[in-house]
Design a protein around this motif. Structure first.
Motif, short mmCIF file in Angstrom:
data_model
loop_
_atom_site.label_atom_id
_atom_site.label_comp_id
_atom_site.label_asym_id
_atom_site.label_seq_id
_atom_site.Cartn_x
_atom_site.Cartn_y
_atom_site.Cartn_z
N TYR A 1 0.95 -1.28 -0.26
CA TYR A 1 -0.22 0.29 -0.15
C TYR A 1 0.96 1.35 -0.12
N LEU A 2 1.99 1.47 0.55
CA LEU A 2 3.17 1.95 0.34
C LEU A 2 3.83 2.93 -0.59
N ASN A 3 3.39 1.66 -1.46
CA ASN A 3 3.97 1.86 -2.64
C ASN A 3 3.40 1.14 -3.97
N LEU A 4 2.27 1.57 -3.36
CA LEU A 4 1.38 1.05 -4.80
C LEU A 4 1.75 0.97 -6.20
N ASP A 5 1.95 2.71 -6.36
CA ASP A 5 2.28 2.18 -8.01
C ASP A 5 3.16 2.19 -8.07
N ARG A 6 4.69 1.54 -7.16
CA ARG A 6 5.60 0.75 -7.96
C ARG A 6 5.29 -0.10 -8.26
N VAL A 7 4.40 -1.08 -7.27
CA VAL A 7 4.10 -2.53 -7.36
C VAL A 7 3.21 -2.59 -8.82
N ILE A 8 2.11 -1.77 -8.61
CA ILE A 8 1.65 -2.04 -9.92
C ILE A 8 2.09 -2.13 -11.25
N GLU A 9 3.51 -1.45 -10.74
CA GLU A 9 3.90 -1.01 -12.36
C GLU A 9 5.04 -1.94 -12.16
N ILE A 10 5.59 -2.47 -11.57
CA ILE A 10 6.77 -3.39 -11.54
C ILE A 10 4.73 -4.77 -11.95
N ILE A 11 4.85 -4.44 -11.84
CA ILE A 11 3.56 -6.27 -12.21
C ILE A 11 3.26 -6.16 -14.20
N ARG A 12 3.42 -4.89 -14.09
CA ARG A 12 2.92 -4.32 -15.70
C ARG A 12 3.73 -4.62 -16.23
N THR A 13 4.96 -4.63 -15.54
CA THR A 13 6.72 -3.61 -17.14
C THR A 13 7.04 -5.30 -16.67
N GLU A 14 6.77 -5.86 -14.96
CA GLU A 14 8.48 -6.91 -15.55
C GLU A 14 7.51 -8.77 -16.09
N ASP A 15 8.70 -9.29 -16.42
CA ASP A 15 8.33 -10.62 -16.83
C ASP A 15 8.38 -11.41 -15.71
N GLU A 16 9.32 -11.21 -14.79
CA GLU A 16 8.84 -12.09 -13.15
C GLU A 16 8.95 -11.17 -12.26
N PRO A 17 8.24 -10.69 -12.36
CA PRO A 17 7.66 -9.98 -11.01
C PRO A 17 8.10 -9.98 -9.85
N LYS A 18 8.09 -10.99 -9.10
CA LYS A 18 8.41 -11.53 -7.86
C LYS A 18 9.98 -11.11 -7.13
N ALA A 19 10.44 -11.88 -8.21
CA ALA A 19 12.07 -11.68 -8.20
C ALA A 19 12.56 -10.15 -7.41
N VAL A 20 11.43 -9.22 -8.89
CA VAL A 20 12.79 -7.92 -8.29
C VAL A 20 11.50 -7.32 -7.42
N MET A 21 10.48 -7.77 -7.02
CA MET A 21 9.43 -6.79 -5.51
C MET A 21 10.13 -7.61 -4.06
N MET A 22 10.54 -8.85 -4.15
CA MET A 22 11.78 -9.74 -3.56
C MET A 22 12.60 -8.44 -3.16
N ALA A 23 13.15 -8.28 -4.37
CA ALA A 23 14.83 -7.32 -4.15
C ALA A 23 14.09 -6.14 -4.23
N GLU A 24 13.73 -5.15 -4.47
CA GLU A 24 13.09 -4.15 -4.02
C GLU A 24 12.83 -3.23 -3.03
N PHE A 25 12.16 -4.39 -2.02
CA PHE A 25 11.15 -4.18 -1.22
C PHE A 25 11.52 -5.44 0.19
N GLY A 26 12.44 -6.35 -0.19
CA GLY A 26 13.26 -6.89 0.91
C GLY A 26 11.95 -7.74 1.49
N LEU A 27 10.85 -7.85 0.42
CA LEU A 27 10.21 -9.08 0.67
C LEU A 27 10.38 -10.28 0.59
N THR A 28 9.19 -11.01 1.85
CA THR A 28 9.34 -12.52 1.13
C THR A 28 9.41 -13.27 0.55
#
Length: 749
Positions: A392-419
Motif C-alpha cells: 500500500y505504501l508503494n502501490l504505484d511502484r508495485v503496480i508498475e512492476i507487475i505490469r512491466t516485469e516478466d518476473e515481478p516476484k523476484a524484482v519485488m523481493m529485491a526492491e522491497f525486501g519482501l519474503t
C-alpha cells in the motif's frame, strides 16, 4: 543351473522354552495394559473410545447435526484406526450412549441402545448416533496444536494420542477394565465437584487430600442410590486409590390405607440389572427364605419403580429392607481401584489428589501448546499484513512492476525486501482490496494481533497467568455442568448408615413346628407339626433300627448334635430332610467319622446353658451359644482325657440349683449347681470319684422339688424323692447308694 534354496531349519533359533514364552507373553501383556484395558489419566479414555470419538468428529457428527448410522461409525473405526472386531467396537460405542452406564454420556444415540434390565442394543445397522456436548468439550482444541498425533496402524491416516479437552472425564465418567496382572475400576463422580476440587489445587497445590473431600463428597452414579460408608472410609479410599463403596437402593414407605403399606424402590445400585434384581427377590419369596416378604412387582416405566409387599402390616419396613439389603443386590459394593496410565503411559495406582494433579498438569500443557500454536498463527498473519502494508505504501511502484516485469516476484523481493510468502500474497491480491478502507482494516488487524501476541507471550512465560487462565476456563465449564443444572445435579446421596441390626433368624426362615427324630443308626428327619411321640404308629424305622432321639422344635431352631469325642455340630431346623421315608444319614450333613458315637441331640433353644460331662466323671456348665458351630466340621467344646468319652449333655433348667450324678457303681451324689464352673471350652472339674467304672448319668434340678424317675412297668408311674439330705455332699465325693426303686439302668430320665 540349479537354484539354491535356504534351509528353513537354519532360521530356527534355539532358545529355552520358558524364556521364549515369557518374552512373548510380556509383549502381549504390555499391549493389553497400554492399548486396551487401562484409561489414560489425562482424558480418561481407552484407545477404542478415543478412536470412536475421533471417527465421529471426522464424520462431523456434532450435536447440532443429524444422526448417522452406527454401522458407518463402526466401519470407519475398524477400517482406519482400531483393527479389532466390530462387535467389541460397537459394544464400546453403545456404552458411551447409555445414560444408566455413563454419568455424562459422550454419544447421543437414536434407537434401541439397551436398557437397565440388561437387554442388548439393536444391531448397528438399525441404530444411529451423534456426539454430545460433553464429547465436544472433551475434544476441544484438537485443531489448535494441543496434542501430538500418531500414524494409524496402517500408516494411511493419523489419530490423536490423547484428547485435550477440559472436561474431567476420567473421574466424571469412570472406567473399568481387566488387563494382564492388573485391573482398574473407577466409579463416576460429579463434574462440578471435580472442577471445584481442581480449582482448590490450582490455588493450593500442597492441599491435603482431606481438603479435596470438602468438594468431592464421593461417587455420583448415573442411577443414583445412597453411599452408606463412613467419611473415614471414603477418605482412606481416595487417599490411596484403593477401596470400595457400599451403595444402597433408594426407597420409601408408601401407605396403602387401612394400616397396610408397601416399600417402593426408586433407585438401584450402579451396575445392577433390574431384571436380575427382581429375579433374586422372587427367588427369596419362592424358596421361603424371607417369609416377611409376600410379593415383588415391577411397575417401572422410564423411571424405576419396584413395589415390595410385606407379608403383614405388622412387619417393620426397616427390618424388611435391611433383610433385602443383606440378601440381594439392593445393596452392592462398588470397588475403587484408581489404576491408570500416567503421562508416560506407565500403569500406576493414584490417589484422588494425584489424579487431579496429573490432569491439571496436562491441561496446563494443553494451554501452553494452544498459546504457542496461536502465536505461530499470529506471526504468520503479521508477516502477510506487513507485506500488504508495504504494498500500500508503494502501490504505484508495485503496480508498475507487475505490469512491466516478466518476473515481478523476484524484482519485488529485491526492491522491497519482501519474503517469498509476502510476495506471493501481494501478487494474489484482488483489485478490490486496493481501496483505502482495506489499508485501514489491515492496520487495525495488525494492531489487534500485536496486542494479542503480547498477551500470549506473557501467558507462556508466567505460570501464575497460566493458573489464572485455567481457573477462568474451568469456571466457564462449571457453569455448564453446575450442581444447579439438570445434567450436573448430584444424583447419589452420601449418608453414613447406622450399624447393621442383627436380623433375627425368624425373618429369614418361615417358622413352622416340626418334630425332630433320629434313629439309633443316625438317620434323621423332621416331620411337620408336633406329633404325639408316645404313639407307636407315629414313627416308623428301618428293620433293625429304632428310636434314639425325638423332640419338638421349630424350623427356626438350631439343632445341636453332640459326639462322644466332645465335638458339637449344628444343624438348621429348616435344612433337615422331610418326614416322608426314613430321613437321611446325619453324617452326610456334617463332617463326622463313622465310628464316632452320638451322645445327644437337642434344640439350642431348649435352654441358655448346657450341662456336659465325660465318662471319667468330669464336667462343667457351657453356654448354649458356645456350642453352636458355623461349619460342617463342628466345634470342639469338651477336651477329653485319654480313654474318656463325652457321656452326658443335658439342658439346664432356668430354676435349677443342684446337680445329681450317679456312677456305674450305683453311687449317687447331690451338690449345689454353683460348684460347677461355667466354661467356654475345657475338661471341666471332677463331679464324682470312682474306684471302678465311671459316670453313668448327671442332671441339673431344683432341690425343693426333689428327684423324679419313672418306675417302669405297665402303669408308667413316676416316683419322686424329696428328701435328698443323705446324698447331699460336696462336689467330687464318692456318694452312696441311691433311693429305693431307682432305675437299674442308672439313668435319671
Amino acid at each position: 543351473m540349479a537354484t539354491e534354496f535356504s534351509d528353513p531349519l537354519d532360521q530356527i533359533v534355539d532358545a529355552p522354552f520358558d524364556t521364549a514364552l515369557s518374552e512373548r507373553y510380556l509383549v502381549y501383556a504390555l499391549s493389553t495394559i497400554t492399548a486396551r484395558s487401562l484409561p489414560d489419566v489425562r482424558d480418561g479414555l481407552k484407545p477404542v473410545h478415543r478412536r470412536l470419538l475421533w471417527a465421529m468428529r471426522l464424520l462431523k457428527l456434532d450435536p447440532g447435526q443429524g444422526y448417522k448410522k452406527c454401522a458407518r461409525v463402526v466401519g470407519d473405526v475398524i477400517g482406519k484406526y482400531h483393527p479389532h472386531g466390530d462387535v467389541s467396537v460397537y459394544d464400546a460405542m453403545v456404552r458411551l450412549a447409555q445414560d444408566f452406564a455413563l454419568r455424562y454420556p459422550l454419544v447421543d444415540g437414536q434407537g434401541n441402545f439397551g436398557n437397565i434390565d440388561g437387554d442388548n442394543a439393536a444391531a448397528y445397522r438399525y441404530t444411529e448416533a451423534r456426539l454430545t456436548q460433553v464429547a465436544i468439550d472433551l475434544m476441544a482444541g484438537l485443531d489448535e496444536g494441543t496434542v501430538d498425533y500418531r500414524p494409524t496402524y496402517n500408516g494411511e491416516d493419523e489419530e490423536p494420542e490423547v484428547m485435550p479437552g477440559l472436561f474431567p472425564n476420567l473421574l466424571a465418567n469412570g472406567a473399568s477394565g481387566i488387563a494382564v496382572g492388573m485391573a482398574t475400576n473407577i466409579p463416576p463422580h460429579n463434574a462440578a465437584e471435580l472442577i471445584d476440587a481442581a480449582m482448590l489445587l490450582i490455588d493450593q497445590p500442597a492441599a491435603e487430600p482431606a481438603q479435596l473431600l470438602q468438594y468431592v463428597k464421593g461417587p455420583d452414579f448415573p442411577t443414583g442410590g445412597i453411599v452408606i460408608d463412613s467419611a473415614a472410609s471414603i477418605a482412606e479410599a481416595y487417599a490411596i486409590g484403593r477401596g470400595g463403596f457400599r451403595v444402597r437402593s433408594r426407597w420409601e414407605k408408601q401407605d396403602e390405607g387401612r394400616g397396610t403399606w408397601v416399600a417402593v424402590v426408586t433407585e438401584i445400585p450402579y451396575g445392577v440389572q433390574k431384571s436380575k434384581l427382581i429375579e433374586q427377590i422372587a427367588t427369596l419369596i419362592n424358596d421361603k427364605k424371607l417369609p416377611i416378604l409376600a410379593d415383588v412387582r415391577d411397575e417401572s416405566d422410564e423411571k424405576i419403580r419396584l413395589v415390595l409387599e410385606p407379608r403383614s402390616r405388622t412387619v417393620e419396613p426397616e427390618m424388611l429392607m435391611e433383610s433385602l439389603f443383606r440378601l440381594t443386590d439392593l445393596e452392592s459394593r462398588i470397588s475403587l481401584n484408581l489404576n491408570v496410565l500416567d503421562a508416560n503411559r506407565t500403569p500406576r495406582v493414584m490417589g484422588l489428589k494425584e489424579v487431579l494433579t496429573s490432569w491439571l498438569r496436562h491441561q496446563i500443557e494443553v494451554l501452553i501448546r494452544r498459546s504457542q500454536h496461536r502465536l505461530a498463527k499470529i506471526d504468520d498473519r503479521v508477516e502477510l499484513l506487513d507485506g500488504y502494508l508495504i504494498a500500500y505504501l508503494n502501490l504505484d511502484r508495485v503496480i508498475e512492476i507487475i505490469r512491466t516485469e516478466d518476473e515481478p516476484k523476484a524484482v519485488m523481493m529485491a526492491e522491497f525486501g519482501l519474503t517469498d510468502r509476502q510476495t506471493e500474497a501481494i501478487l494474489n491480491m484482488r483489485l478490490r482490496s486496493l481501496r483505502k478502507l482495506e489499508e485501514m482494516e489491515i492496520r487495525k488487524e495488525r494492531d489487534d494481533l500485536a496486542k494479542e501476541r503480547e498477551g500470549l507471550v506473557a501467558l507462556i512465560e508466567s505460570p501464575a497467568r497460566q493458573r489464572t487462565r485455567l481457573k477462568r476456563d474451568l469456571g466457564v465449564l462449571r457453569e455448564r455442568y453446575g450442581l444447579e443444572t439438570p445434567l450436573g445435579a448430584r444424583r447419589t446421596t452420601i449418608e453414613e448408615a447406622a450399624p447393621a441390626r442383627e436380623i433375627p433368624l425368624e425373618a429369614m426362615i418361615e417358622r413352622e413346628p416340626i418334630t425332630v427324630i433320629m434313629s439309633q443308626r443316625g438317620w434323621i428327619r423332621a416331620m411337620r407339626g408336633h406329633i404325639d411321640l408316645a404313639s407307636a404308629d407315629a414313627v416308623k424305622f428301618k428293620e433293625g433300627d429304632g428310636p434314639a432321639f425325638a423332640f419338638h422344635a421349630q424350623t427356626t431352631d438350631k439343632i445341636l448334635l453332640a459326639a462322644d469325642t466332645g465335638r458339637f455340630y449344628t444343624l438348621g431346623g429348616d435344612k433337615l430332610p422331610g418326614g416322608r421315608g426314613f430321613g437321611e444319614p446325619v453324617r452326610l450333613m456334617i463332617d463326622m467319622e463313622g465310628d464316632v458315637g452320638i451322645v445327644a441331640l437337642v434344640p439350642a433353644s431348649a435352654s441358655d446353658k448346657l450341662l456336659v460331662a465325660s465318662s471319667d466323671g468330669r464336667g462343667f456348665i457351657a453356654a448354649t451359644a458356645e456350642a453352636v458351630a458355623e461349619t460342617r466340621k463342628g466345634k470342639q467344646l469338651v477336651n477329653l482325657r485319654p480313654g474318656a468319652k463325652l457321656k452326658v449333655v443335658r439342658a439346664v433348667p432356668a430354676e435349677a440349683d443342684y446337680v445329681a450324678a450317679i456312677g456305674d457303681n450305683r453311687k449317687l451324689v447331690v451338690f449345689p449347681l454353683n460348684e460347677l464352673p461355667e466354661m467356654g471350652r475345657g475338661q471341666g472339674v471332677t463331679i464324682q470319684k470312682y474306684r471302678d467304672g465311671g459316670l453313668s448319668d448327671v442332671i441339673a434340678f431344683r432341690f425343693e422339688e426333689g428327684l423324679s424317675w419313672t418306675m417302669g412297668g405297665e402303669t408308667g408311674r413316676t416316683r419322686t424323692e424329696t428328701d435328698l439330705t443323705p446324698w447331699r455332699v460336696a462336689r467330687g465325693a464318692a456318694g452312696r447308694m441311691p433311693p429305693t426303686g431307682f432305675p437299674r439302668n442308672n439313668r435319671f430320665v
